[in-house]
Design a protein around this motif. Structure first.
Motif, PDB file in Angstrom:
ATOM      1  N   ASP A  62     -20.574  -4.044  24.689  1.00 12.08           N
ATOM      2  CA  ASP A  62     -19.529  -3.366  23.909  1.00 12.08           C
ATOM      3  C   ASP A  62     -18.236  -4.165  23.840  1.00 12.08           C
ATOM      4  N   GLY A  63     -18.247  -5.388  24.399  1.00 12.64           N
ATOM      5  CA  GLY A  63     -17.081  -6.256  24.325  1.00 12.64           C
ATOM      6  C   GLY A  63     -16.170  -6.209  25.532  1.00 12.64           C
ATOM      7  N   GLN A 105     -25.168 -10.802  27.183  1.00 13.90           N
ATOM      8  CA  GLN A 105     -23.791 -11.014  26.760  1.00 13.90           C
ATOM      9  C   GLN A 105     -22.919 -11.512  27.912  1.00 13.90           C
ATOM     10  N   VAL A 106     -23.153 -10.970  29.100  1.00 17.75           N
ATOM     11  CA  VAL A 106     -22.373 -11.415  30.254  1.00 17.75           C
ATOM     12  C   VAL A 106     -22.655 -12.882  30.557  1.00 17.75           C
ATOM     13  N   CYS A 107     -23.917 -13.282  30.505  1.00 13.33           N
ATOM     14  CA  CYS A 107     -24.252 -14.686  30.769  1.00 13.33           C
ATOM     15  C   CYS A 107     -23.620 -15.620  29.749  1.00 13.33           C
ATOM     16  N   SER A 108     -23.599 -15.207  28.501  1.00 16.72           N
ATOM     17  CA  SER A 108     -23.140 -16.115  27.445  1.00 16.72           C
ATOM     18  C   SER A 108     -21.639 -16.044  27.204  1.00 16.72           C
ATOM     19  N   SER A 109     -21.036 -14.863  27.362  1.00 15.93           N
ATOM     20  CA  SER A 109     -19.625 -14.726  26.954  1.00 15.93           C
ATOM     21  C   SER A 109     -18.752 -13.993  27.952  1.00 15.93           C
ATOM     22  N   SER A 168     -16.584  -0.360  38.159  1.00  9.76           N
ATOM     23  CA  SER A 168     -16.231   0.241  36.874  1.00  9.76           C
ATOM     24  C   SER A 168     -15.797  -0.854  35.888  1.00  9.76           C
ATOM     25  N   PRO A 169     -16.275  -0.836  34.658  1.00  9.10           N
ATOM     26  CA  PRO A 169     -16.890   0.295  33.933  1.00  9.10           C
ATOM     27  C   PRO A 169     -18.402   0.438  34.111  1.00  9.10           C
ATOM     28  N   LEU A 170     -19.045  -0.405  34.912  1.00 13.16           N
ATOM     29  CA  LEU A 170     -20.476  -0.247  35.125  1.00 13.16           C
ATOM     30  C   LEU A 170     -20.751   1.034  35.898  1.00 13.16           C
ATOM     31  N   THR A 171     -21.813   1.734  35.485  1.00 13.11           N
ATOM     32  CA  THR A 171     -22.256   2.918  36.213  1.00 13.11           C
ATOM     33  C   THR A 171     -23.689   2.763  36.711  1.00 13.11           C
ATOM     34  N   ALA A 187     -29.264  -6.170  27.103  1.00 17.35           N
ATOM     35  CA  ALA A 187     -28.167  -6.473  26.168  1.00 17.35           C
ATOM     36  C   ALA A 187     -26.894  -6.853  26.924  1.00 17.35           C
ATOM     37  N   ASP A 188     -26.531  -6.047  27.935  1.00 18.38           N
ATOM     38  CA  ASP A 188     -25.337  -6.379  28.724  1.00 18.38           C
ATOM     39  C   ASP A 188     -25.531  -7.699  29.462  1.00 18.38           C
ATOM     40  N   TYR A 189     -26.700  -7.871  30.057  1.00 18.35           N
ATOM     41  CA  TYR A 189     -26.994  -9.085  30.832  1.00 18.35           C
ATOM     42  C   TYR A 189     -26.823 -10.339  29.975  1.00 18.35           C
TER      43      TYR A 189
END
Length: 582
Positions: free
Chosen positions: A60-61, A51-55, A38-41, A47-49
């Motif tokens: 959604d932040g 952002q996770v790799c970069s930041s 959680s919060p992943l379902t 888009a999530d991938y």
């Protein structure tokens, strides 16, 4: 999911495309289904991938440091379309869940490897998995869980996040300290966690990681039994063991942050962090992969946002005058420092000698089989023509003569032909070939067998990687056949050296490609002036002396060197003393 909906999906599944999940994907799916991620379902979209790799954040932040994706082969991805339903199945073909496809996309795996592991080299096992095993495309969409894979082991120690949170609430437990481990716990670990839980007035949750990465992993049974064995060392109702089906990523600092989030989902308010949390250990040059305390430092920068208090794992001191307990503090002449609870005398899981005060008999019985029952890998390395294959063949015969244990010979040329026939001789392909060899050897060692490997294995870092892989399951002994290149060339019946020096063979080890000689091999033998039989006897004597093989009563009569007569190889590198067998 209602039983009606599950029955509906099962009936319709005959028209779905099926995807057989590997052990890592099954673990990820279970962690998603139970709320541990959680919060992943569901598996991440692009888009999530990105952002996770970069930041280290979702689109959604929300703070989240590790990509969780469903990688599939390109051929499978090309058969899929948005809106299509895919049956996600376990290794036995049981449908675990149905995914309704929303997105099919291509990940940047090199960028992902650099972001997570700091390298895209295959010598990092997780980077190697990502780049060379994981599929080239990713699928994301809504997941409906039909039935999770059945569990048959340690059922009383398998709790979902919601169940544990409810149990803590019912017991009136407001503070929970998580200690996550993928190893056994020894006295220092128990002393530290008991004391720190008492200091924070918290209940201790031992999170034993048992998630698999591949089908060959079976060692979690011994670890789980060893963890269960320490529960009576805590106050009544003061500690709880939970087995976590997490397939770890070994990404150091990011893993620390990720594990803190996961443990918060299980109801934990505090989280213990070691100085090298989920580091791989050390590279061949002795440097940590990620650096000491990097994980703690990264997680500490996000501690307020995490909502979890971080508890650093402290060095513990064993005081000889008070052997009944460990201390946190300065050392003296009568103290032995135990960093993060690991033995200064070596790792018991690897067969080292164990100080009496280091652990508990009930734990050691589970994780340390008798020396003569432990798997052994004799890893030969040396130039072409040095005599590796010949000595290895003689050694196989001698071992079969004196022992009933199964012996497997993995010759470099044979492995190339049957296991790595598609590979060339670039450094990347050579590394991959040796890592495959190490993986097969680790499987044999995990079942108590003896395996003799005889590749060239020219690169020190790759050999170190293989050592780490095998030592999780048994004893690793590096055998350096230190025959000089001049002698190797005189033995060259195939004319390979002559062709290499004429430029007809590229990347030939010792001529146009480097050979990084071992500096601390357990055994080093120059076959220039001894026969293969003598060399094999030297190695056999080493095994006898280390208690790894029981010498026959008539060893002298049978022509074998008795261990008391020769406890070490007759030829060693002068700059490095052989290390004791692990």
């Amino acid at each position: 999911m209602s039983s009606e909906r599950a029955a509906e999906l099962k009936a319709a599944a005959r028209d779905f495309i099926s995807l057989d999940l590997n052990p890592r994907q099954l673990c990820d799916l279970e962690m998603l289904a139970t709320g541990a991620f959680s919060p992943l379902t569901g598996f991440m979209g692009r888009a999530d991938y990105e952002q996770v790799c970069s930041s280290m954040r979702l689109a959604d932040g929300t703070l989240w440091p590790v990509p969780v994706t469903l990688n599939v082969p390109l051929a499978t991805a090309e058969r899929l379309a948005a809106g299509q339903k895919v049956a996600l199945r376990d290794i036995e073909g049981t449908m675990i869940a149905v995914l309704t496809v929303a997105e099919i996309w291509r990940p940047d795996k090199v960028r992902e490897a650099e972001a997570l592991y700091g390298t895209s080299k295959p010598t990092h096992p997780e980077a190697n998995y990502l780049l060379n095993v994981a599929g080239e495309a990713c699928v994301a969409g809504t997941i409906e869980v039909v039935e999770l894979s059945a569990r048959h082991d340690f059922l009383s120690f398998r709790g979902a996040p919601a169940a544990l949170r409810a149990a803590f609430q019912a017991a009136g437990t407001h503070l929970v300290l998580a200690y996550q481990t993928h190893k056994a716990m020894h006295r220092a670990h128990v002393e530290f966690t008991r004391n720190i839980a008492r200091a924070h007035n918290a209940h201790l949750l031992i999170q034993g990681v048992v998630g698999k990465k591949d089908l060959g992993e079976t060692t979690h049974y011994a670890r789980a039994r060893a963890l269960r064995a320490v529960l009576d060392r805590y106050p009544p109702d003061g500690a709880r063991l939970n087995l976590l089906d997490l397939s770890t990523r070994q990404c150091g600092p990011r893993a620390t942050l990720w594990h803190a989030i996961i443990n918060k989902n299980y109801g934990c308010t505090h989280f213990v962090v070691g100085h090298d949390h989920h580091d791989l250990g050390e590279y061949a040059d002795g440097a940590p992969v990620y650096g000491r305390f990097q994980g703690l430092e990264l997680a500490a920068r996000h501690e307020h946002e995490l909502g979890v208090r971080l508890v650093p794992m402290r060095n513990l001191i064993y005081e000889e005058d008070h052997p009944e307990h460990f201390l946190v503090g300065r050392t003296s002449q009568r103290h032995v420092s135990v960093p993060d609870g690991h033995s200064p005398f070596g790792r018991p899981e690897r067969g080292h000698e164990i100080a009496q005060w280091f652990s508990y008999p009930a734990v050691l019985r589970q994780i340390v089989p008798p020396r003569q029952q432990q798997g052994i890998t004799l890893f030969f390395t040396g130039l072409s023509g040095s005599g590796k294959s010949t000595v290895a063949q003689v050694l196989v015969a001698k071992l079969m003569e004196v022992s009933s244990r199964p012996v497997t010979l993995l010759d470099g040329d044979v492995v190339r032909k049957h296991l790595s026939s598609e590979l060339g001789f670039s450094r990347e392909h050579r590394d991959l070939n040796i890592l495959r060899l190490g993986y097969v050897s680790s499987l044999i060692a995990s079942h108590g067998g003896i395996v003799i490997c005889a590749p060239i294995a020219p690169y020190a870092q790759t050999r170190a990687q293989v050592r780490g892989m095998i030592e999780q399951h048994g004893i690793f002994i590096e055998v350096y056949i230190a025959t000089p290149i001049s002698m190797c060339e005189t033995r060259d019946r195939k004319g390979l050296y002559a062709r290499a020096r004429a430029g007809l063979i590229k990347n030939f080890t010792g001529v146009s490609d480097p050979y990084e000689a071992p500096t601390a091999a357990e055994i080093a033998i120059d076959t220039s002036n001894i026969s293969p039989q003598q060399a094999a006897d030297d190695i056999l004597a080493y095994l006898f002396a280390g208690g790894l093989i029981e010498p026959p009563a008539d060893a002298a009569d049978a022509g074998h060197v008795a261990p008391e007569a020769q406890a070490a190889p007759r030829t060693q590198r002068p700059e490095a003393e052989p290390r004791p067998a692990r």
